[in-house]
Design a protein around this motif. Structure first.
Motif, PDB file in Angstrom:
ATOM      1  N   HIS A 188       0.787  -1.241   0.000  1.00 14.06           N
ATOM      2  CA  HIS A 188       0.000   0.000   0.000  1.00 14.06           C
ATOM      3  C   HIS A 188       0.819   1.291   0.000  1.00 14.06           C
ATOM      4  CE1 HIS A 188      -3.396  -2.593   0.577  1.00 14.06           C
ATOM      5  NE2 HIS A 188      -2.838  -3.121   1.665  1.00 14.06           N
ATOM      6  N   THR A 189       2.148   1.161  -0.030  1.00 12.09           N
ATOM      7  CA  THR A 189       2.976   2.368   0.083  1.00 12.09           C
ATOM      8  C   THR A 189       2.872   3.268  -1.147  1.00 12.09           C
ATOM      9  OG1 THR A 189       4.454   1.320   1.643  1.00 12.09           O
ATOM     10  CG2 THR A 189       5.346   3.184   0.424  1.00 12.09           C
ATOM     11  N   ALA A 190       2.941   2.694  -2.332  1.00  9.63           N
ATOM     12  CA  ALA A 190       2.908   3.529  -3.544  1.00  9.63           C
ATOM     13  C   ALA A 190       1.603   4.323  -3.605  1.00  9.63           C
ATOM     14  CB  ALA A 190       3.064   2.657  -4.788  1.00  9.63           C
ATOM     15  N   ALA A 191       0.491   3.662  -3.269  1.00 13.17           N
ATOM     16  CA  ALA A 191      -0.813   4.345  -3.312  1.00 13.17           C
ATOM     17  C   ALA A 191      -0.880   5.436  -2.244  1.00 13.17           C
ATOM     18  CB  ALA A 191      -1.937   3.337  -3.103  1.00 13.17           C
ATOM     19  N   ALA A 192      -0.306   5.173  -1.079  1.00 12.63           N
ATOM     20  CA  ALA A 192      -0.335   6.174   0.001  1.00 12.63           C
ATOM     21  C   ALA A 192       0.458   7.418  -0.419  1.00 12.63           C
ATOM     22  CB  ALA A 192       0.224   5.577   1.287  1.00 12.63           C
ATOM     23  N   ILE A 193       1.627   7.206  -0.992  1.00  8.44           N
ATOM     24  CA  ILE A 193       2.451   8.353  -1.431  1.00  8.44           C
ATOM     25  C   ILE A 193       1.682   9.151  -2.496  1.00  8.44           C
ATOM     26  CG2 ILE A 193       4.592   9.055  -2.597  1.00  8.44           C
ATOM     27  CD1 ILE A 193       5.874   6.450  -1.431  1.00  8.44           C
ATOM     28  N   ALA A 194       1.106   8.429  -3.453  1.00 13.76           N
ATOM     29  CA  ALA A 194       0.375   9.099  -4.545  1.00 13.76           C
ATOM     30  C   ALA A 194      -0.790   9.915  -3.996  1.00 13.76           C
ATOM     31  CB  ALA A 194      -0.120   8.065  -5.547  1.00 13.76           C
ATOM     32  N   ARG A 195      -1.508   9.357  -3.040  1.00 14.31           N
ATOM     33  CA  ARG A 195      -2.665  10.053  -2.454  1.00 14.31           C
ATOM     34  C   ARG A 195      -2.236  11.332  -1.733  1.00 14.31           C
ATOM     35  NH1 ARG A 195      -7.096  12.236  -2.547  1.00 14.31           N
ATOM     36  NH2 ARG A 195      -8.360  12.297  -0.668  1.00 14.31           N
ATOM     37  N   LEU A 196      -1.174  11.244  -0.954  1.00 17.14           N
ATOM     38  CA  LEU A 196      -0.710  12.420  -0.208  1.00 17.14           C
ATOM     39  C   LEU A 196      -0.257  13.525  -1.169  1.00 17.14           C
ATOM     40  CD1 LEU A 196      -1.085  10.567   2.217  1.00 17.14           C
ATOM     41  CD2 LEU A 196       1.150  11.262   3.053  1.00 17.14           C
ATOM     42  N   LYS A 197       0.392  13.093  -2.253  1.00 19.82           N
ATOM     43  CA  LYS A 197       0.833  14.095  -3.246  1.00 19.82           C
ATOM     44  C   LYS A 197      -0.360  14.740  -3.927  1.00 19.82           C
ATOM     45  CE  LYS A 197       5.465  12.939  -4.036  1.00 19.82           C
ATOM     46  NZ  LYS A 197       6.559  12.635  -4.938  1.00 19.82           N
ATOM     47  N   GLU A 198      -1.348  13.904  -4.251  1.00 18.90           N
ATOM     48  CA  GLU A 198      -2.556  14.397  -4.914  1.00 18.90           C
ATOM     49  C   GLU A 198      -3.275  15.425  -4.025  1.00 18.90           C
ATOM     50  OE1 GLU A 198      -5.009  10.992  -6.327  1.00 18.90           O
ATOM     51  OE2 GLU A 198      -6.514  11.940  -5.040  1.00 18.90           O
ATOM     52  N   LEU A 199      -3.168  15.245  -2.726  1.00 18.89           N
ATOM     53  CA  LEU A 199      -3.781  16.200  -1.796  1.00 18.89           C
ATOM     54  C   LEU A 199      -3.043  17.538  -1.786  1.00 18.89           C
ATOM     55  CD1 LEU A 199      -4.478  13.845   1.239  1.00 18.89           C
ATOM     56  CD2 LEU A 199      -6.215  15.051  -0.099  1.00 18.89           C
TER      57      LEU A 199
END
Ligand code: DX5
Ligand code: ZN
Length: 230
Positions: free
Chosen positions: A103-114
């Motif tokens: 789940h790390t790649a998705a978590a990083i992507a989500r935080l960046k998207e925010l």
């Protein structure tokens, strides 16, 4: 290290501040010349301690002049990330132990998207650093914990320095942060290994004079080869 390593940043941990006078301690740390302010969020689940949440980060943001460096020791970082983004976190660092390889790649992507300006990942002292390799290109900061997340005032664990060296050897040229047990004795070891963001709680807030202590940290960092200019 010198020019390739990002600038030295001293990030006092507000966990050791006076929670009844947080605003005053923020001002005191800023007047003393800190670069960032480190905010430890704990949920009583990922770590056996409860501290503060997004409303306190938002209140700090209203008085702080330097960037807020928010370290979330919580089981659901992605769920609460929008709250911390709205609260004004400049750095948001979550633990790899929580997201794991899946789940790390998705978590990083989500935080960046925010729109969080700097996204970081933390690893506890017993976790290897090599599993982070696939994510390094997307990370702004890696936090190598030098104590187990959960409490201030613990003793520095020098074995973790090898992880910092590994990160720099692999060419990671963004922020490498260390947190836990950092004081006059251990700070030079961190900088020599390649760390540039130094969190310090009990040693800084317990010092007789905060400004003199931060100045001393910077001198020690410079002597250890840190980049104190840019
Ligand atoms: C520990 C926290 C640290 C802590 C460091 O879980 O992440 O930021 O406040 O405190 P000292 O410098 O006292 O070890
Ligand atoms: Zn921390």
């Amino acid at each position: 290290m010198g020019t390739r390593t990002p600038p030295i940043r001293i990030s006092p941990s507000l966990l050791s501040a006076d929670f009844a006078r947080l605003g005053e301690d923020v001002r005191r740390a800023e007047d003393a010349g800190c670069d960032w302010l480190h905010v430890d969020v704990m949920d009583g689940h990922f770590v056996p301690n409860l501290t503060i949440g997004a409303p306190v980060v938002a209140a700090l943001k209203r008085v702080a002049r330097v960037p807020l460096d928010v370290h979330v020791m919580i089981s659901e970082p992605v769920r609460y990330a929008p709250d911390f983004q709205r609260a004004g976190a400049h750095v948001l660092t979550f633990h790899y132990e929580v997201t794991g390889p899946e789940h790390t790649a998705a978590a990083i992507a989500r935080l960046k998207e925010l729109g969080i300006p700097k996204v970081g990942i933390a690893i506890n002292p017993d976790a290897p650093v090599e599993p982070l390799e696939p994510f390094l290109a997307d990370l702004d900061l890696v936090l190598v914990m030098s104590v187990f997340a959960g409490f201030g005032g613990q003793k520095f664990l020098p074995d973790v320095l090898e992880k910092v060296r590994w990160l720099r050897r692999t060419g990671f040229d963004r922020d490498v942060q260390m947190d836990g047990g950092i004081n006059r004795e251990t700070l030079p070891l961190c900088v020599e290994a390649g760390a540039n963001v130094l969190v310090s709680g009990s040693a800084l807030f317990g010092a007789p004079e905060l400004a003199a202590e931060i100045r001393h940290y910077r001198e020690l960092a410079q002597m250890a080869g840190g980049n104190i200019r840019s």
